[in-house]
Design a protein around this motif. Structure first.
Motif, PDB file in Angstrom:
ATOM      1  N   ALA A 221      36.263  53.108  35.796  1.00  0.00           N
ATOM      2  CA  ALA A 221      35.198  54.086  35.565  1.00  0.00           C
ATOM      3  C   ALA A 221      34.461  53.769  34.268  1.00  0.00           C
ATOM      4  N   VAL A 222      35.203  53.377  33.247  1.00  0.00           N
ATOM      5  CA  VAL A 222      34.574  53.003  31.984  1.00  0.00           C
ATOM      6  C   VAL A 222      33.678  51.780  32.202  1.00  0.00           C
ATOM      7  N   GLN A 223      34.165  50.809  32.963  1.00  0.00           N
ATOM      8  CA  GLN A 223      33.360  49.624  33.267  1.00  0.00           C
ATOM      9  C   GLN A 223      32.102  50.008  34.031  1.00  0.00           C
ATOM     10  N   LEU A 224      32.265  50.882  35.007  1.00  0.00           N
ATOM     11  CA  LEU A 224      31.136  51.294  35.834  1.00  0.00           C
ATOM     12  C   LEU A 224      30.107  52.055  35.006  1.00  0.00           C
ATOM     13  N   ARG A 225      30.565  52.944  34.137  1.00  0.00           N
ATOM     14  CA  ARG A 225      29.642  53.674  33.270  1.00  0.00           C
ATOM     15  C   ARG A 225      28.910  52.714  32.339  1.00  0.00           C
ATOM     16  N   GLY A 226      29.649  51.746  31.798  1.00  0.00           N
ATOM     17  CA  GLY A 226      29.033  50.762  30.917  1.00  0.00           C
ATOM     18  C   GLY A 226      28.000  49.933  31.649  1.00  0.00           C
ATOM     19  N   ALA A 227      28.305  49.559  32.871  1.00  0.00           N
ATOM     20  CA  ALA A 227      27.363  48.756  33.654  1.00  0.00           C
ATOM     21  C   ALA A 227      26.127  49.566  34.018  1.00  0.00           C
ATOM     22  N   SER A 228      26.313  50.834  34.340  1.00  0.00           N
ATOM     23  CA  SER A 228      25.165  51.642  34.748  1.00  0.00           C
ATOM     24  C   SER A 228      24.287  52.004  33.556  1.00  0.00           C
ATOM     25  N   THR A 229      24.860  52.227  32.366  1.00  0.00           N
ATOM     26  CA  THR A 229      24.029  52.557  31.208  1.00  0.00           C
ATOM     27  C   THR A 229      23.296  51.337  30.690  1.00  0.00           C
ATOM     28  N   SER A 230      23.921  50.168  30.769  1.00  0.00           N
ATOM     29  CA  SER A 230      23.255  48.962  30.272  1.00  0.00           C
ATOM     30  C   SER A 230      22.133  48.521  31.200  1.00  0.00           C
ATOM     31  N   SER A 231      22.217  48.885  32.463  1.00  0.00           N
ATOM     32  CA  SER A 231      21.201  48.420  33.400  1.00  0.00           C
ATOM     33  C   SER A 231      20.311  49.550  33.908  1.00  0.00           C
ATOM     34  N   SER A 232      20.430  50.745  33.341  1.00  0.00           N
ATOM     35  CA  SER A 232      19.639  51.857  33.853  1.00  0.00           C
ATOM     36  C   SER A 232      18.154  51.657  33.620  1.00  0.00           C
ATOM     37  N   SER A 233      17.789  50.880  32.614  1.00  0.00           N
ATOM     38  CA  SER A 233      16.371  50.632  32.359  1.00  0.00           C
ATOM     39  C   SER A 233      15.809  49.579  33.316  1.00  0.00           C
ATOM     40  N   GLN A 234      16.675  48.859  34.019  1.00  0.00           N
ATOM     41  CA  GLN A 234      16.252  47.806  34.932  1.00  0.00           C
ATOM     42  C   GLN A 234      16.292  48.309  36.366  1.00  0.00           C
TER      43      GLN A 234
ATOM     44  N   ASN B 271      38.725  47.095  54.580  1.00  0.00           N
ATOM     45  CA  ASN B 271      40.181  47.175  54.673  1.00  0.00           C
ATOM     46  C   ASN B 271      40.828  46.528  53.464  1.00  0.00           C
ATOM     47  N   GLU B 272      40.241  45.419  52.997  1.00  0.00           N
ATOM     48  CA  GLU B 272      40.725  44.754  51.790  1.00  0.00           C
ATOM     49  C   GLU B 272      39.530  44.190  51.047  1.00  0.00           C
ATOM     50  N   VAL B 273      39.429  44.570  49.765  1.00  0.00           N
ATOM     51  CA  VAL B 273      38.332  44.089  48.940  1.00  0.00           C
ATOM     52  C   VAL B 273      38.805  44.042  47.493  1.00  0.00           C
ATOM     53  N   GLU B 274      38.285  43.081  46.731  1.00  0.00           N
ATOM     54  CA  GLU B 274      38.614  43.025  45.310  1.00  0.00           C
ATOM     55  C   GLU B 274      37.925  44.192  44.616  1.00  0.00           C
ATOM     56  N   PHE B 275      38.704  44.946  43.865  1.00  0.00           N
ATOM     57  CA  PHE B 275      38.177  46.143  43.222  1.00  0.00           C
ATOM     58  C   PHE B 275      37.068  45.812  42.236  1.00  0.00           C
ATOM     59  N   ASP B 276      37.249  44.763  41.456  1.00  0.00           N
ATOM     60  CA  ASP B 276      36.234  44.395  40.460  1.00  0.00           C
ATOM     61  C   ASP B 276      34.897  44.056  41.120  1.00  0.00           C
ATOM     62  N   LYS B 277      34.934  43.320  42.213  1.00  0.00           N
ATOM     63  CA  LYS B 277      33.693  42.986  42.913  1.00  0.00           C
ATOM     64  C   LYS B 277      33.057  44.232  43.526  1.00  0.00           C
ATOM     65  N   LEU B 278      33.907  45.136  44.036  1.00  0.00           N
ATOM     66  CA  LEU B 278      33.391  46.371  44.614  1.00  0.00           C
ATOM     67  C   LEU B 278      32.661  47.197  43.562  1.00  0.00           C
ATOM     68  N   VAL B 279      33.238  47.283  42.378  1.00  0.00           N
ATOM     69  CA  VAL B 279      32.597  48.036  41.295  1.00  0.00           C
ATOM     70  C   VAL B 279      31.260  47.406  40.938  1.00  0.00           C
ATOM     71  N   GLY B 280      31.208  46.082  40.893  1.00  0.00           N
ATOM     72  CA  GLY B 280      29.951  45.391  40.607  1.00  0.00           C
ATOM     73  C   GLY B 280      28.888  45.669  41.654  1.00  0.00           C
ATOM     74  N   VAL B 281      29.292  45.666  42.922  1.00  0.00           N
ATOM     75  CA  VAL B 281      28.353  45.946  44.012  1.00  0.00           C
ATOM     76  C   VAL B 281      27.842  47.383  43.905  1.00  0.00           C
ATOM     77  N   LEU B 282      28.734  48.319  43.633  1.00  0.00           N
ATOM     78  CA  LEU B 282      28.315  49.719  43.503  1.00  0.00           C
ATOM     79  C   LEU B 282      27.342  49.895  42.341  1.00  0.00           C
ATOM     80  N   ALA B 283      27.592  49.198  41.246  1.00  0.00           N
ATOM     81  CA  ALA B 283      26.684  49.270  40.101  1.00  0.00           C
ATOM     82  C   ALA B 283      25.311  48.701  40.481  1.00  0.00           C
ATOM     83  N   GLU B 284      25.308  47.611  41.211  1.00  0.00           N
ATOM     84  CA  GLU B 284      24.048  47.014  41.660  1.00  0.00           C
ATOM     85  C   GLU B 284      23.296  47.964  42.589  1.00  0.00           C
ATOM     86  N   LEU B 285      24.023  48.600  43.501  1.00  0.00           N
ATOM     87  CA  LEU B 285      23.377  49.524  44.441  1.00  0.00           C
ATOM     88  C   LEU B 285      22.816  50.750  43.729  1.00  0.00           C
TER      89      LEU B 285
END
Length: 157
Positions: A61-74, A114-128
Motif C-alpha cells: 500500500a505504501v508503494q502504491l501510494r508512492g507510485a500514485s502520488t509521484s505520477s498523479s501529475s502525469q 489465479n497466479e500473478v506476481e504481486f509487485d507486477k500487479l501493483v504496478g499495473v494497478l498504478a498504471e491503470l
C-alpha cells in the motif's frame, strides 16, 4: 465392582487407587489438555501468518501510494473500453494474461488472476489509475512468496 474392591487387601486397594488416578490423569491429558494446547499452537501460527500478510499488504500500500502520488501529475487518457485498456496495460507489463477480463457495465471491468506476481500487479494497478480507472472491489489471496491470486473490479470515475 464395589464387592470386588472390598475383597482386596489394603495393599491392592492402594494399587487400584493409584492406577485409577493415573488413568484419570492420562485421560485428562489425552482428551482435554493436549487438544487445547495443539489448538493454541495452531491459532498462534495462524496469527503469525496473518500478521506477515498484513505487513506485506501494508508495504505494498505504501508503494502504491508512492507510485500514485509521484505520477498523479502525469494523467494519461484513453478512449478504449476499460476491459480493453486493462488487457493492453497487462500485456505491456509483460505479465501472463489473466484468466478472465470481462466488461462490467459501461465504465468498468472485472479481472481475475489465479497466479500473478504481486509487485507486477501493483504496478499495473498504478498504471491503470493514471488512466482514470480505480479499483472498486478487490480480493487477494497469497499463494507463495510474492505470488497471489487476485480478483478485482475497476471503474472509470
Amino acid at each position: 465392582m464395589k464387592d470386588w474392591y472390598l475383597r482386596q487387601s489394603p495393599r491392592d486397594r492402594m494399587i487400584v487407587i493409584a492406577v485409577s488416578a493415573l488413568v484419570l490423569v492420562g485421560a485428562v491429558f489425552a482428551f482435554i489438555w493436549y487438544p487445547m494446547s495443539q489448538s493454541r499452537v495452531q491459532a498462534q501460527q495462524a496469527i503469525t501468518a496473518k500478521q506477515e500478510d498484513l505487513r506485506f499488504i501494508e508495504q505494498a500500500a505504501v508503494q502504491l501510494r508512492g507510485a500514485s502520488t509521484s505520477s498523479s501529475s502525469q494523467r494519461k487518457t484513453s478512449d478504449k473500453a476499460p476491459y480493453l485498456l486493462i488487457d493492453q496495460v497487462i500485456r505491456e507489463a509483460s505479465m501472463d494474461p489473466p484468466e478472465r477480463v470481462e466488461p462490467s457495465g459501461a465504465n468498468g471491468a472485472r479481472v481475475q488472476f489465479n497466479e500473478v506476481e504481486f509487485d507486477k500487479l501493483v504496478g499495473v494497478l498504478a498504471e491503470l489509475e493514471q488512466y482514470g480507472l480505480s479499483v472498486t472491489t478487490m480480493t487477494i489471496s497469497r499463494k507463495n512468496k510474492g505470488i497471489v491470486s487476485a480478483r478485482f473490479n475497476m471503474e472509470r470515475g
